[in-house]
Design a protein around this motif. Structure first.
Motif, short mmCIF file in Angstrom:
data_model
loop_
_atom_site.label_atom_id
_atom_site.label_comp_id
_atom_site.label_asym_id
_atom_site.label_seq_id
_atom_site.Cartn_x
_atom_site.Cartn_y
_atom_site.Cartn_z
N ALA A 183 0.94 -0.97 -0.10
CA ALA A 183 -0.25 0.00 0.09
C ALA A 183 0.76 1.22 0.13
O ALA A 183 2.27 1.03 -0.24
N SER A 184 0.37 2.45 0.21
CA SER A 184 1.06 3.75 0.29
C SER A 184 1.90 3.77 1.39
O SER A 184 1.55 3.07 2.54
N VAL A 185 3.02 4.35 1.21
CA VAL A 185 4.00 4.30 2.19
C VAL A 185 3.59 5.59 3.20
O VAL A 185 4.21 5.75 4.45
N ASN A 186 2.48 6.14 2.99
CA ASN A 186 1.81 7.09 3.79
C ASN A 186 0.67 6.88 4.52
O ASN A 186 -0.09 7.43 4.72
N ASP A 187 0.50 5.42 5.00
CA ASP A 187 -0.92 4.84 5.26
C ASP A 187 -0.85 5.07 6.98
O ASP A 187 -1.84 4.72 7.53
N GLU A 204 14.98 2.91 -3.28
CA GLU A 204 13.95 2.91 -4.45
C GLU A 204 12.73 2.12 -3.89
O GLU A 204 12.83 1.23 -3.11
N ILE A 205 11.34 2.49 -3.99
CA ILE A 205 10.39 1.89 -3.79
C ILE A 205 9.43 1.70 -4.70
O ILE A 205 9.55 2.55 -5.82
N VAL A 206 8.55 0.81 -4.64
CA VAL A 206 7.52 0.30 -5.32
C VAL A 206 6.24 0.45 -4.36
O VAL A 206 6.34 -0.57 -3.48
N GLU A 207 5.16 1.09 -4.49
CA GLU A 207 4.07 1.07 -3.77
C GLU A 207 2.76 0.27 -4.40
O GLU A 207 2.76 0.17 -5.65
N GLU A 240 9.87 4.33 6.61
CA GLU A 240 10.64 5.19 7.57
C GLU A 240 11.70 4.55 8.03
O GLU A 240 12.93 5.16 8.22
N GLY A 241 11.79 3.44 8.40
CA GLY A 241 12.86 2.65 8.93
C GLY A 241 13.83 2.50 7.85
O GLY A 241 15.05 2.57 8.03
N LEU A 242 13.41 1.92 6.55
CA LEU A 242 14.43 1.84 5.45
C LEU A 242 14.95 3.13 5.08
O LEU A 242 16.25 3.21 4.65
N LYS A 243 14.22 4.21 5.05
CA LYS A 243 14.73 5.30 4.54
C LYS A 243 15.69 5.88 5.96
O LYS A 243 16.89 6.54 5.10
N THR A 244 15.45 5.87 6.84
CA THR A 244 16.49 6.37 7.99
C THR A 244 17.73 5.58 7.88
O THR A 244 18.75 6.26 7.99
#
Length: 195
Positions: free
Chosen positions: A51-55, A78-81, A64-68
């Motif tokens: 789903a969206s990473v803003n869920d 890189e992401i796919v939602e 957020e964990g991966l990004k940090t």
């Protein structure tokens, strides 16, 4: 002519051969040690989300964990939602990330389990980390914690605190991970309160 005379006549040939061997070893040593170290390949991290990473929940926490972690390690993310939990959708998402240079891919849903083994094995040079404990490809491992241990402890607390000997637990879905948690909770409660 004696052996000693033959050796004396050939001494310069012997000395020349020894010196030539030493020179050859020195050149070889210089060539081997003077080679610049190869740059390690760039590690690009990919994330596949259902789903969206803003869920505001599971997907966002993973993102957020991966990004940090990527920011702290200086890695590109890189992401796919919106990827459905089936082999074909997963294959398309993995292909997209591999084209973007990803060498490490996180599959952030329990639904990406052993059904997608063939997809993962078709990319042997990519390391896959999956939230599903039911993933057995050689280039994949599960990063999901042993939640059943905490649920066992929660069961001990519930078993000690209950006044009615009736306990309940909300189970999000029926899968091995959730079932392990429910069973651990029950076993923990029964370990201190058999009723």
């Amino acid at each position: 002519m004696t052996k000693m005379q033959k050796i004396k006549e050939n001494i310069w040939g012997i000395v020349f051969s020894v010196l030539l061997s030493i020179l050859a070893m020195m050149i070889f040593f210089l060539i081997v040690t003077e080679q610049p170290e190869a740059e390690p390949p760039e590690v690009v991290v990919g994330g596949i989300f259902i789903a969206s990473v803003n869920d505001g929940g599971w997907n966002q926490s993973h993102y957020e964990g991966l990004k940090t972690a990527c920011e702290e390690q200086g890695k590109r993310l890189e992401i796919v939602e919106g990827v459905e939990e089936n082999p074909e959708s997963c294959r398309k998402a993995v292909e997209k990330l591999v084209r973007k240079g990803c060498t490490v891919v996180f599959l952030t849903s329990d639904g990406f389990n052993d059904e997608i083994r063939e997809v993962l094995e078709s990319y042997p040079d990519v390391l896959f980390y999956t939230a599903s404990p039911e993933s057995s490809a050689d280039n994949a491992c599960s990063y999901f914690g042993r939640m059943y241990q905490m649920r066992y402890l929660a069961g001990i607390i519930a078993g000690k605190m209950t006044k009615s000997n009736v306990l309940g637990m909300v189970a999000a879905m029926s899968n091995p991970q959730v079932n392990r948690g429910v069973n651990a909770f029950l076993l923990g409660a029964r370990s201190v309160n058999p009723k």
